[in-house]
Design a protein around this motif. Structure first.
Motif, short mmCIF file in Angstrom:
data_model
loop_
_atom_site.label_atom_id
_atom_site.label_comp_id
_atom_site.label_asym_id
_atom_site.label_seq_id
_atom_site.Cartn_x
_atom_site.Cartn_y
_atom_site.Cartn_z
N HIS A 1 0.27 -0.68 -0.14
CA HIS A 1 -0.07 0.47 -0.28
C HIS A 1 0.50 1.28 -0.03
CE1 HIS A 1 -3.69 2.43 0.71
NE2 HIS A 1 -2.68 3.38 1.00
N ALA A 2 1.54 1.13 1.40
CA ALA A 2 2.93 2.73 0.52
C ALA A 2 3.41 3.05 -0.76
CB ALA A 2 3.87 2.25 1.55
N LEU A 3 3.80 1.66 -1.56
CA LEU A 3 4.32 1.74 -2.87
C LEU A 3 3.53 2.13 -3.90
CD1 LEU A 3 6.58 -1.65 -2.93
CD2 LEU A 3 7.15 1.26 -2.85
N ARG B 1 6.41 2.72 -25.62
CA ARG B 1 5.69 3.05 -25.65
C ARG B 1 4.50 3.04 -24.73
NH1 ARG B 1 4.50 6.07 -31.12
NH2 ARG B 1 4.99 3.99 -31.57
N SER B 2 4.00 2.48 -24.91
CA SER B 2 3.04 1.70 -24.51
C SER B 2 3.62 2.58 -22.27
CB SER B 2 2.60 0.20 -24.40
OG SER B 2 3.43 -1.05 -24.19
N GLU B 3 4.69 1.49 -22.30
CA GLU B 3 5.22 1.78 -20.17
C GLU B 3 4.59 3.07 -20.10
OE1 GLU B 3 7.88 -2.44 -20.09
OE2 GLU B 3 8.32 -0.40 -20.44
N ALA C 1 -0.29 1.85 -13.88
CA ALA C 1 -0.58 0.81 -14.56
C ALA C 1 -1.67 -0.18 -13.76
CB ALA C 1 0.96 0.03 -14.28
N VAL C 2 -2.41 -0.88 -15.16
CA VAL C 2 -3.29 -2.07 -14.99
C VAL C 2 -2.88 -3.21 -14.35
CG1 VAL C 2 -4.53 -0.08 -16.46
CG2 VAL C 2 -3.29 -2.01 -17.49
N ASP C 3 -1.77 -3.43 -14.46
CA ASP C 3 -1.20 -4.90 -14.83
C ASP C 3 -0.24 -4.80 -13.42
OD1 ASP C 3 0.88 -6.68 -15.17
OD2 ASP C 3 -0.01 -7.41 -16.95
N PHE D 1 2.97 -2.31 -13.48
CA PHE D 1 3.23 -1.67 -12.23
C PHE D 1 4.22 -1.73 -11.10
CE2 PHE D 1 2.05 -0.52 -7.78
CZ PHE D 1 1.89 0.88 -8.30
N GLN D 2 4.87 -2.66 -11.13
CA GLN D 2 5.96 -3.01 -9.86
C GLN D 2 7.42 -2.87 -10.49
OE1 GLN D 2 6.28 -3.78 -6.71
NE2 GLN D 2 3.48 -3.38 -6.21
N ARG D 3 7.35 -3.61 -12.09
CA ARG D 3 8.43 -2.97 -12.46
C ARG D 3 9.01 -1.33 -12.57
NH1 ARG D 3 9.15 -2.43 -18.18
NH2 ARG D 3 11.64 -2.58 -18.78
N LEU D 4 7.48 -0.42 -13.12
CA LEU D 4 8.04 0.65 -12.80
C LEU D 4 8.41 1.03 -11.52
CD1 LEU D 4 4.87 1.45 -15.51
CD2 LEU D 4 7.41 1.92 -16.16
N LEU D 5 8.27 0.93 -10.85
CA LEU D 5 8.41 1.53 -9.81
C LEU D 5 9.67 1.03 -9.08
CD1 LEU D 5 5.12 1.09 -6.82
CD2 LEU D 5 5.49 2.59 -8.43
N HIS D 6 10.22 -0.12 -9.37
CA HIS D 6 11.54 -0.75 -9.20
C HIS D 6 12.85 0.34 -9.77
CE1 HIS D 6 10.45 -4.30 -7.00
NE2 HIS D 6 9.51 -3.98 -6.99
#
Length: 117
Positions: free
Chosen positions: A3-5, A105-107, A60-62, A66-71
């Motif tokens: 939740h924090a992320l 581009r999609s990301e 991110a809808v997936d 989402f986790q990859r972009l955050l990392h």
């Protein structure tokens, strides 16, 4: 921790867009990759080389995306510079936190930003 992320990135799960991070009807269709951004919002995919921006939210809808972009450091408030685009416009190279990152581009269309001077 999750939740924090999600809150730090402005993810729909933390912003009331839907239960368990699933976008509700007013957020947009999952099949259309940037449809869940806020109306009139600017995305990283729309910026030109040399432009600076700040991340407002990652939409991110997936969860794996989402986790990859955050990392990779794409958190709310992060300053980003668009360095260049491939001739066909995909991928896009950006610079943040002292390193270069190439995004599809999609990301990039999932990253809501505001222009900086």
């Amino acid at each position: 921790m999750k939740h924090a992320l999600t809150s730090a990135a402005g993810h729909p799960a933390a912003n009331g867009a839907g239960a368990n991070g699933v976008p509700n009807a007013n957020v947009g269709a999952i099949a259309d990759v940037g449809a869940n951004a806020s109306p009139g919002a600017l995305t990283l995919a729309e910026l030109r080389p040399g432009e600076l921006c700040r991340v407002i939210a990652v939409r991110a809808v997936d969860d794996p995306v989402f986790q990859r972009l955050l990392h990779m450091g794409l958190l709310r408030g992060r300053e980003i510079e668009v360095v260049r685009r491939a001739p066909a416009g995909d991928p896009i190279e950006v610079r943040l936190l002292g390193y270069s990152l190439s995004l599809r581009r999609s990301e990039a269309s999932l990253v809501e930003v505001e222009r900086r001077q």
